[in-house]
Design an enzyme around this catalytic site. Structure first.
Site, mmCIF file in Angstrom:
data_model
loop_
_atom_site.group_PDB
_atom_site.id
_atom_site.type_symbol
_atom_site.label_atom_id
_atom_site.label_comp_id
_atom_site.label_asym_id
_atom_site.label_seq_id
_atom_site.Cartn_x
_atom_site.Cartn_y
_atom_site.Cartn_z
ATOM 1 N N HIS A 97 0.843 -1.195 0.000
ATOM 2 C CA HIS A 97 0.000 0.000 0.000
ATOM 3 C C HIS A 97 0.876 1.241 0.000
ATOM 4 C CE1 HIS A 97 0.648 -1.378 4.130
ATOM 5 N NE2 HIS A 97 0.678 -0.106 4.485
ATOM 6 N N HIS A 99 0.825 5.072 1.097
ATOM 7 C CA HIS A 99 0.145 6.100 1.885
ATOM 8 C C HIS A 99 0.206 7.414 1.110
ATOM 9 C CE1 HIS A 99 0.336 3.973 5.937
ATOM 10 N NE2 HIS A 99 1.284 3.321 5.296
HETATM 11 P P1 5GP Z 1 1.497 0.256 7.427
HETATM 12 O O1 5GP Z 1 1.902 0.543 8.851
HETATM 13 O O2 5GP Z 1 1.392 -1.232 7.166
HETATM 14 O O3 5GP Z 1 2.350 0.971 6.416
HETATM 15 O O4 5GP Z 1 0.074 0.903 7.234
HETATM 16 C C1 5GP Z 1 -1.103 0.221 7.450
HETATM 17 C C2 5GP Z 1 -2.185 1.263 7.559
HETATM 18 O O5 5GP Z 1 -3.438 0.602 7.435
HETATM 19 C C3 5GP Z 1 -2.197 1.995 8.891
HETATM 20 O O6 5GP Z 1 -1.995 3.392 8.683
HETATM 21 C C4 5GP Z 1 -3.572 1.676 9.481
HETATM 22 O O7 5GP Z 1 -4.172 2.770 10.137
HETATM 23 C C5 5GP Z 1 -4.364 1.231 8.267
HETATM 24 N N1 5GP Z 1 -5.388 0.231 8.546
HETATM 25 C C6 5GP Z 1 -5.224 -0.918 9.254
HETATM 26 N N2 5GP Z 1 -6.372 -1.619 9.284
HETATM 27 C C7 5GP Z 1 -7.278 -0.905 8.566
HETATM 28 C C8 5GP Z 1 -8.654 -1.124 8.240
HETATM 29 O O8 5GP Z 1 -9.273 -2.117 8.610
HETATM 30 N N3 5GP Z 1 -9.263 -0.158 7.500
HETATM 31 C C9 5GP Z 1 -8.584 0.963 7.073
HETATM 32 N N4 5GP Z 1 -9.294 1.843 6.346
HETATM 33 N N5 5GP Z 1 -7.290 1.191 7.353
HETATM 34 C C10 5GP Z 1 -6.645 0.264 8.096
#
Ligand code: 5GP
Ligand code: ZN
Length: 131
Positions: A97, A99
């Protein structure tokens, strides 16, 4: 496979969708750093940045389109792109993903980038983007 972003793609977990095309899907981050914080994901499961050399390029048009959408709909004056790759870098969800983090004049610069803001009203932000 136990992947929450695949579950979002399948509609098994609700999300606030802001954009979709053939290869990519974008939705508001549930715990945003700044208003309009959006995640752009490939529709196929790719674990992280290095797992598939094509995946980032596949979603690049979506990233650009969502950036324009957020800048057009919100009062943002810029945005940051961020990909966390590996748990040591902060990756918590192992479905690639990007951001997309809108930035505002009242809180500029890198130092204020990556802090969750519990005061953001997700429904209100979503109405401005998708309403
Ligand atoms: P990472 O830390 O893996 O780069 O980012 C994962 C992101 O996914 C986090 O910013 C977190 O807030 C978001 N996230 C985790 N679970 C969910 C979910 O169930 N729905 C949404 N919309 N975002 C999520
Ligand atoms: Zn997945």
């Amino acid at each position: 496979m136990d992947c929450i972003f695949c579950a979002i793609l399948a509609g098994e977990i609700p999300s606030k969708k802001v954009y979709e095309d053939e290869t990519a899907f974008a939705f508001l981050d549930i715990n945003p750093f700044h208003a309009g914080h959006t995640l752009v994901i490939p529709k196929r499961h790719v674990a992280d940045l290095t797992a598939d050399p094509q995946a980032l390029a596949e979603i690049a048009p979506a990233v650009t389109n969502v950036a324009g959408l957020l800048l057009g709909k919100l009062d943002a004056e810029g945005l940051n792109l961020l990909v966390n790759s590996g748990s040591v870098a902060g990756q918590e969800v192992f479905h690639l993903h990007v951001h997309l983090i809108p930035r505002y004049a009242d809180n500029p610069g890198m130092a204020g980038l990556a802090r969750r803001d519990p005061d953001i009203d997700l429904d209100a932000v979503y109405r401005r983007i998708a309403g």
